[in-house]
Design an enzyme around this catalytic site. Structure first.
Site, PDB file in Angstrom:
ATOM      1  N   ASP A  39       0.847  -1.188   0.000  1.00 48.99           N
ATOM      2  CA  ASP A  39       0.000   0.000   0.000  1.00 48.99           C
ATOM      3  C   ASP A  39       0.886   1.243   0.000  1.00 48.99           C
ATOM      4  OD1 ASP A  39      -3.225   0.534   0.903  1.00 48.99           O
ATOM      5  OD2 ASP A  39      -1.811   2.216   1.146  1.00 48.99           O
ATOM      6  N   ILE A  40       0.458   2.238  -0.763  1.00 46.49           N
ATOM      7  CA  ILE A  40       1.246   3.463  -0.909  1.00 46.49           C
ATOM      8  C   ILE A  40       1.233   4.301   0.376  1.00 46.49           C
ATOM      9  CG2 ILE A  40      -0.550   5.020  -1.783  1.00 46.49           C
ATOM     10  CD1 ILE A  40       1.465   5.785  -4.022  1.00 46.49           C
ATOM     11  N   ASN A  97     -12.945  -3.204   2.144  1.00 40.02           N
ATOM     12  CA  ASN A  97     -13.970  -2.169   2.224  1.00 40.02           C
ATOM     13  C   ASN A  97     -14.854  -2.283   0.997  1.00 40.02           C
ATOM     14  OD1 ASN A  97     -13.093  -0.777   4.637  1.00 40.02           O
ATOM     15  ND2 ASN A  97     -11.346  -0.047   3.440  1.00 40.02           N
ATOM     16  N   GLU A 105     -12.194   3.394  -1.482  1.00 43.27           N
ATOM     17  CA  GLU A 105     -11.636   4.467  -2.319  1.00 43.27           C
ATOM     18  C   GLU A 105     -11.401   4.003  -3.748  1.00 43.27           C
ATOM     19  OE1 GLU A 105      -7.985   5.747  -0.534  1.00 43.27           O
ATOM     20  OE2 GLU A 105      -8.954   6.199   1.380  1.00 43.27           O
ATOM     21  N   VAL A 106     -10.958   2.777  -3.891  1.00 42.77           N
ATOM     22  CA  VAL A 106     -10.569   2.297  -5.225  1.00 42.77           C
ATOM     23  C   VAL A 106     -11.580   1.237  -5.668  1.00 42.77           C
ATOM     24  CG1 VAL A 106      -8.764   1.217  -6.609  1.00 42.77           C
ATOM     25  CG2 VAL A 106      -8.137   2.752  -4.726  1.00 42.77           C
ATOM     26  N   HIS A 110     -10.293  -5.382  -3.650  1.00 45.49           N
ATOM     27  CA  HIS A 110      -8.981  -5.634  -3.048  1.00 45.49           C
ATOM     28  C   HIS A 110      -9.158  -5.986  -1.593  1.00 45.49           C
ATOM     29  CE1 HIS A 110      -9.931  -1.335  -2.712  1.00 45.49           C
ATOM     30  NE2 HIS A 110      -9.296  -1.339  -1.555  1.00 45.49           N
ATOM     31  N   HIS A 112      -6.938  -5.800   2.062  1.00 48.55           N
ATOM     32  CA  HIS A 112      -5.759  -5.295   2.765  1.00 48.55           C
ATOM     33  C   HIS A 112      -5.251  -6.421   3.667  1.00 48.55           C
ATOM     34  CE1 HIS A 112      -6.843  -0.883   2.148  1.00 48.55           C
ATOM     35  NE2 HIS A 112      -7.993  -1.472   1.909  1.00 48.55           N
TER      36      HIS A 112
END
Ligand code: AMP
Length: 126
Positions: A39-40, A97, A105-106, A110, A112
């Site tokens: 993760d960025i 999420n 958000e994306v 995905h 985490h």
């Protein structure tokens, strides 16, 4: 069509661009069904994202639309990534999420993976 709640898949989302190699990512795992990368903006000492290769908006979309091979391959990859990162003995958290209330958000499904320290309560109080 996604199953509910979210707009149709947008091919311009940031994870689709990472899958196409248009923008860089710190990759840790790559196979036929999944890609994993750091993760960025990490929220734990280890914070890695695992995404399916297919175009799915959310966990609900993925669960409803993906083939059994994609579903099995994806979840096997999640466990493999955690193992590869050395998280199995001390433990780790897997989170996804979906939609507005969860703050997704994306819009490419995905999960985490968090680890590397005691992670505390699952949710902030309040
Ligand atoms: P979510 O809120 O579950 O949709 O999480 C999206 C995650 O993607 C956030 O933790 C971001 O920090 C992360 N993120 C956004 N852009 C990138 C990127 N280019 N490379 C890696 N992680 C990213």
């Amino acid at each position: 069509m996604p199953v509910s709640g979210l707009p149709p898949y947008d091919d311009g989302n940031i994870f689709a661009r990472i899958l196409r190699g248009e923008i860089p990512a710190r990759k840790v795992y790559d196979d036929a069904h999944a890609l994993a990368f750091h993760d960025i903006a990490p929220q734990a000492p280890v914070h890695v994202l695992v995404i399916p290769k297919g175009a799915y908006v959310s966990v609900a979309d993925f669960s409803a639309q993906a083939s059994p091979e994609e579903v099995a391959g994806f979840w096997r990859a999640v466990a493999q990534v955690a193992r590869q990162l050395g998280l199995e003995n001390q433990g780790f958290r897997v989170l996804t999420n979906m939609g507005a209330d969860a703050g997704q958000e994306v819009p490419h499904f995905h999960v985490h993976i968090f680890g590397g320290k005691p992670l505390g309560p699952m949710l902030a109080r309040g």
